[in-house]
Every structure is written in C-alpha cells, then in structure tokens.
Design a protein around this motif. Structure first.
Motif, mmCIF file in Angstrom:
data_model
loop_
_atom_site.group_PDB
_atom_site.id
_atom_site.type_symbol
_atom_site.label_atom_id
_atom_site.label_comp_id
_atom_site.label_asym_id
_atom_site.label_seq_id
_atom_site.Cartn_x
_atom_site.Cartn_y
_atom_site.Cartn_z
ATOM 1 N N GLN A 291 30.178 -4.692 71.829
ATOM 2 C CA GLN A 291 29.814 -5.866 72.628
ATOM 3 C C GLN A 291 30.517 -7.097 72.071
ATOM 4 O OE1 GLN A 291 27.446 -5.245 75.416
ATOM 5 N NE2 GLN A 291 28.504 -3.385 74.772
ATOM 6 N N VAL B 210 37.210 -2.967 78.902
ATOM 7 C CA VAL B 210 35.892 -2.426 79.271
ATOM 8 C C VAL B 210 34.869 -3.102 78.361
ATOM 9 C CG1 VAL B 210 34.492 -0.371 79.624
ATOM 10 C CG2 VAL B 210 36.982 -0.220 79.841
ATOM 11 N N SER B 211 34.050 -3.958 78.934
ATOM 12 C CA SER B 211 33.201 -4.811 78.105
ATOM 13 C C SER B 211 31.796 -4.267 77.891
ATOM 14 C CB SER B 211 33.113 -6.208 78.727
ATOM 15 O OG SER B 211 32.654 -6.109 80.053
ATOM 16 N N ASP B 212 31.429 -3.197 78.584
ATOM 17 C CA ASP B 212 30.089 -2.630 78.371
ATOM 18 C C ASP B 212 30.064 -1.206 78.912
ATOM 19 O OD1 ASP B 212 27.443 -2.446 77.612
ATOM 20 O OD2 ASP B 212 26.839 -4.310 78.582
ATOM 21 N N LEU B 213 28.922 -0.551 78.748
ATOM 22 C CA LEU B 213 28.752 0.804 79.260
ATOM 23 C C LEU B 213 28.849 0.798 80.780
ATOM 24 C CD1 LEU B 213 25.647 1.865 77.123
ATOM 25 C CD2 LEU B 213 28.054 2.438 76.672
ATOM 26 N N VAL B 214 29.537 1.782 81.322
ATOM 27 C CA VAL B 214 29.593 1.907 82.785
ATOM 28 C C VAL B 214 28.359 2.667 83.279
ATOM 29 C CG1 VAL B 214 30.937 2.826 84.719
ATOM 30 C CG2 VAL B 214 32.111 1.865 82.734
#
Lengths: 209, 345
Positions: B321, B229-233
């Motif tokens: 990040q 998961v590379s960033d906020l959903v």
C-alpha cells in the motif's frame, strides 16, 4: 514484552481516491462494477460535494446524483461505437467510513453492446472521474459465456483506460437453427423439384396420347 | 458447418474428460495421506470442542453460526471500529478461554501458518501503541473467532478467525479442507519484538523477489505488467469474481523456477495444517501449466511491488500500500471459495 515499529505507519488511503472497475463482457451485455474509495485527506471535501443539504447523511437523491456523475464520467465503446452505460444499482457507506478513508461506494453499471459479428472485437473503457486525484484498477472478468473469449488487455500506466480485445464465436444454437433451416429448405426444394418433374412427365405423357 | 460443430463437440468432450480425470486424480490422495488428513481434522474438531467446553451459554451463542450464515462472507482487512465483526472477541475471553482459542488455531494451522497469524496480530499491537481514536481499535484483543456449522469430522463446517489485516476462513469437510478465501496483511511489515526483527509476510516478499531475479529478459517481458496496481483486485467483498489472467505462464518457467513458484504459493496454501495443505498443493501443481505469474513495480529487492499468481483453482495477490511497510494479500480458489465444491460433493 517490547514491540517497536521500525518505520512510521500510514493506515489508510490519504489524499487520493481508489477506483476499481471490473468489467464483465457477455454477448448481450457489458456489466461494470465500480468501487470508489475516497482517501482520508479528501474525505471532508468529498462529503461536502455529496451532502448538498449538509444534514450529515446522504439521501437517496444525493446518492443517485453522485452515482449519475460517476456514470457520465465513463466512456465505453465497442469497435469505436459508443455505448450508453446506465446505472443499475448502488450502495453508499456511512459518512464516518469516508472520514476514516475506508468508505467505499459501490456502483453497478450496465450497457447493451451492439450486435457484433463473429470474430475479433475491441472494448474501450475510460474513467475520467476525479482524474489526477485517483488510483485506478481496471480488469476484465472471465466471461461467463463460452462464446466470448478475452484475448488481450491493454492499459495506460495508471489504469484509467483499459482496452479489452476479445473474440466472439457464432452462437451455436443459432448456427444449429440455421443448419436445420437450410436442410428443411433444401428438402422442400427437392420435393418441389420432384413434384415439378413428375408433373412435367405427366404432361409429356398426356401430350404423347 | 456441421463438421465444425462435430469437432467442437468432440474437442469439448475431450477437454471435459481430461479435466474430470485430472480433478478425480487430485481428489484422490494416497490412503496414508487421506488418513493423515482425517486425523488432522479430528484433532481440530477435538480442539474446537475443547474451546467450546470452556465457554458459558453466552459464549457458545456468540461463537456458533449456521454453516450457510451470511457471517461466512463477513470478513475484512479493516480494523475494529470501521468494520464490525461477530463471534468471540479475544479481548473478552478469560485467560483459559483465550489459551483454548489459540490452541485451536495452532492445531488447525501449520507451524509457519500459526507463526504468521501471531505475528500479524502482534504487529497490530504495535499499531495500538501509536494509533487509534475515532472508534478505531487496534491490538491483539481485537480478533474474533467463529464457527459456521458445528465442528464435525465428516460434515462441512468453517473455522473463521480474523481482525485487522487477517481473515482466516478455513472450511473443513472430513479429510478435505480449504483456506479460500483468506486474507493476510501486515502493518507495520517490519517491527522489533524482544530484540529481533519480525516480518510477518517477509517470506512472501523475499521468495517473490528471488523468483523475479531468476527470470530472463523474455520471461520478464511477459511477467511484468505495464501499469501500476495500487491494491488488491479481488480483496474482501469480491467473492465469486474471476479476472482474466495476465502475465507469464508457469509453463514458460524452468523446473527450478516452477519449484520457486510453488514454494511461493505454499506461503499461503501452507498456512493450513500440513496434512490438509498437501492435497491442495498437489491440486495447484497439477494445473501449473495453466497458472500465470504477474508483476507490477520495481524488481529490485526491497522495493514495493505487486504480484499475482493465478491458475484455474488459485488466485494470490500481494499488494503493498504505497510503500513496503503496509501489505495486503489475498488467497482464493475460484472453484472452491468457502468449500463450495465440498458442499456440492
């Protein structure tokens, strides 16, 4: 006052693209919102690929053309039956935002699912856009309809592929209509049978006399 | 078929009654708690009025927006120059006005919450020293304050304060308040200030890793997502969306693990003044059995790992990040973002 950073900093996404898909699954529609954010390092090549006339801005046709490419890179299936996603709306930022690594293209894509029976089903979403140069997010939204319940989500490691397992309940209004219809039919049959029996009885009486 | 419909109806009514009773219980804090919350709101309103009193007409026009203005959802993790903010810019204020603005924040927030905000802003000052250009501006001057609705002890209004890596959206309605949706972030996530190391979001990180360290193999199997998961959903711009929860149900945690989870939640809910945060914590605690904890990444302390806490009235995401030195987090309440529930009441 002294302020010292302990490590080097990197403000924004650089060489890859962030693609975030959120999938709304309802009995009669599949709505995909897809955000595409190119990184700083790829911004110029990305802009060059979109801005065909090199006038420094994206026309509606240039936007539509890119959005169409995105949609054609998506694969959506329900129970291994392919759906045909279509572009509903889109928004593009200023080109300068891409150059800072913070420009996000937002697409709304919709597909009509086939009529499915009550019970378990499976939606496959695969995003092949900019494969190998992207970080992906893919999530099912909580369905608005109480008839649909997501039971599991399975992804590949980079989230370019998401399988949503879900169940569909029978439409209670349709069920109620069916029940009422059945009752009405049964009632008619009873009345018809009573009428037949009455006629038969009258015939028998006539025969006796 | 009719029997099925009947059971469904009865079950639905049962769930409705149980949820309604639970919500009613959550919304009825004890009289002393209600008094404390009302007093906190009164102090925040007085502090807001004190700030307004320092402003000229132009300043008052800049700070004030209608309660239902589109300004409500105009917040971002992005720095000035990429994202245009409205309201009072700290860098445009006199020393007295700026002191009044910071005094308002210290009144509205808990001690820890205020510290967090100041440290995030100070971190941006570090960025200012080494970055910028192309119209992008960093630093403590680049934070904006706005009121949506007139500050009131009874009517709903909102205090909005934000800039790079910060979006505080505090809606107050009498003795009720919510911080949802709010964003915190940090870059650098660790820096030196007057000879000490500052980690604005260090407690969030450390509490999460400490909780993970207590999970047994079966719990970890449930909690750890098998993908990156590379960033906020559900970051900025994702209002009104609720994703399907995943991970380990809090009901599968021991009592001490549940306490650790609530302490972790408090890092966000507790940014607000204590008297206003307490009922919110009670609400989250009441729905703990339906709350999930999910993790993506290494479980070794010091690594960059994403985690999410999601319940019926809560979404928290913590998203490094591509490294440990740049963090984005989000705090939401899908049932009450921007105080939507207060407005209905």
């Amino acid at each position: 006052m002294t302020l010292v950073a302990s490590t080097d900093v990197s403000a924004h996404r650089t060489e890859d693209h962030l693609q975030a898909a959120r999938i709304g699954l309802e009995p009669d529609s599949v709505v995909i919102t897809l955000d595409v954010t190119p990184g700083i390092a790829v911004a110029e090549s990305f802009i060059a690929a979109l801005d065909h006339d090199h006038d420094g801005s994206l026309s509606t046709e240039e936007q539509r053309g890119y959005a169409g490419q995105v949609v054609s890179a998506l694969k959506v299936e329900i129970d291994e039956r392919p759906l045909h996603p279509r572009l509903v709306s889109w928004s593009f930022p200023e080109l300068t935002a891409f150059r800072r690594g913070e420009g996000t293209i937002r697409l709304k894509i919709q597909a009509t699912p086939p009529a499915v029976s009550a019970g378990p089903h499976r939606l496959l979403f695969r995003n092949a856009l900019l494969a190998g140069h992207s970080a992906y997010l893919a999530n099912a939204l909580v369905p608005e309809s109480s008839r649909v319940a997501v039971t599991a989500q399975r992804r590949d490691r980079d989230q370019s592929e998401l399988t949503i397992e879900y169940t569909v309940r029978a439409d209670s209004t349709a069920t109620l209509a069916c029940v009422l219809g059945s009752l009405a039919a049964a009632s008619l049959m009873v009345r018809f049978r009573t009428s037949i029996e009455a006629r038969a009885a009258r015939c028998a009486d006539h025969a006796r006399w | 078929m009719r029997v099925t419909v009947g059971i469904g109806t009865v079950a639905g009514l049962g769930v409705f009654v149980a949820v309604a009773a639970s919500v009613a219980a959550q919304r009825s804090p004890s009289p002393p708690a209600q008094t404390a919350a009302a007093e906190a709101t009164a102090r925040i309103v007085a502090s807001a009025q004190a700030l307004v009193a320092t402003l000229d007409d132009a300043g008052r026009t800049k700070v004030q927006f209608p309660f239902d203005s589109p300004q409500k959802s105009r917040w971002s993790n992005l720095p000035t120059g990429i994202y245009k903010r409205e309201g009072l810019r700290l860098g445009d204020l006199t020393a007295a006005q700026r002191a009044a603005a910071m005094a308002l924040l210290s009144t509205a927030l808990s001690q820890d919450g205020y510290r967090k905000v100041v440290e995030i802003m100070r971190g941006d000052e570090v960025l200012r020293g080494g970055r910028g250009g192309g119209g992008v501006r960093f630093g403590e001057d680049e934070y904006y304050l706005a009121f949506l609705g007139v500050p009131s002890v009874s009517a709903p209004w909102m205090l909005q304060f934000g800039g790079h890596h910060l979006g505080i959206n505090m809606t107050l309605a009498g003795r009720q308040a919510t911080l949802a949706p709010s964003l915190t972030g940090a870059q650098p996530a660790s820096y030196s200030f007057e000879g000490r190391t500052v980690r604005p979001l260090g407690d969030e990180n450390d509490r999460a890793f400490a909780l993970m360290a207590t999970l047994d193999a079966a719990q970890r199997k449930q909690a750890i997502l098998g993908y990156n998961v590379s960033d906020l959903v559900l970051g900025p711009g994702q209002d009104g969306r609720t994703i399907q929860p995943e991970g380990l149900r809090a009901s599968a945690l021991s009592a001490s693990q549940q306490t650790m989870l609530m302490d972790l939640v408090h890092e966000w809910a507790g940014i607000a003044h204590g008297a206003l945060a307490a009922p919110r914590m009670d609400e989250i605690r009441a729905s703990l059995p339906q709350t999930y904890f999910a993790w993506s990444g290494s479980t070794t302390a010091g690594s960059a790992a994403y985690f999410r806490i999601q319940g019926p009235t809560l979404v928290i995401e913590y998203a490094p990040q591509r490294g440990v030195d740049h963090i984005h987090t989000i705090y939401r309440d899908p049932t009450n973002d921007y105080g939507a529930r207060f407005a209905r009441e």
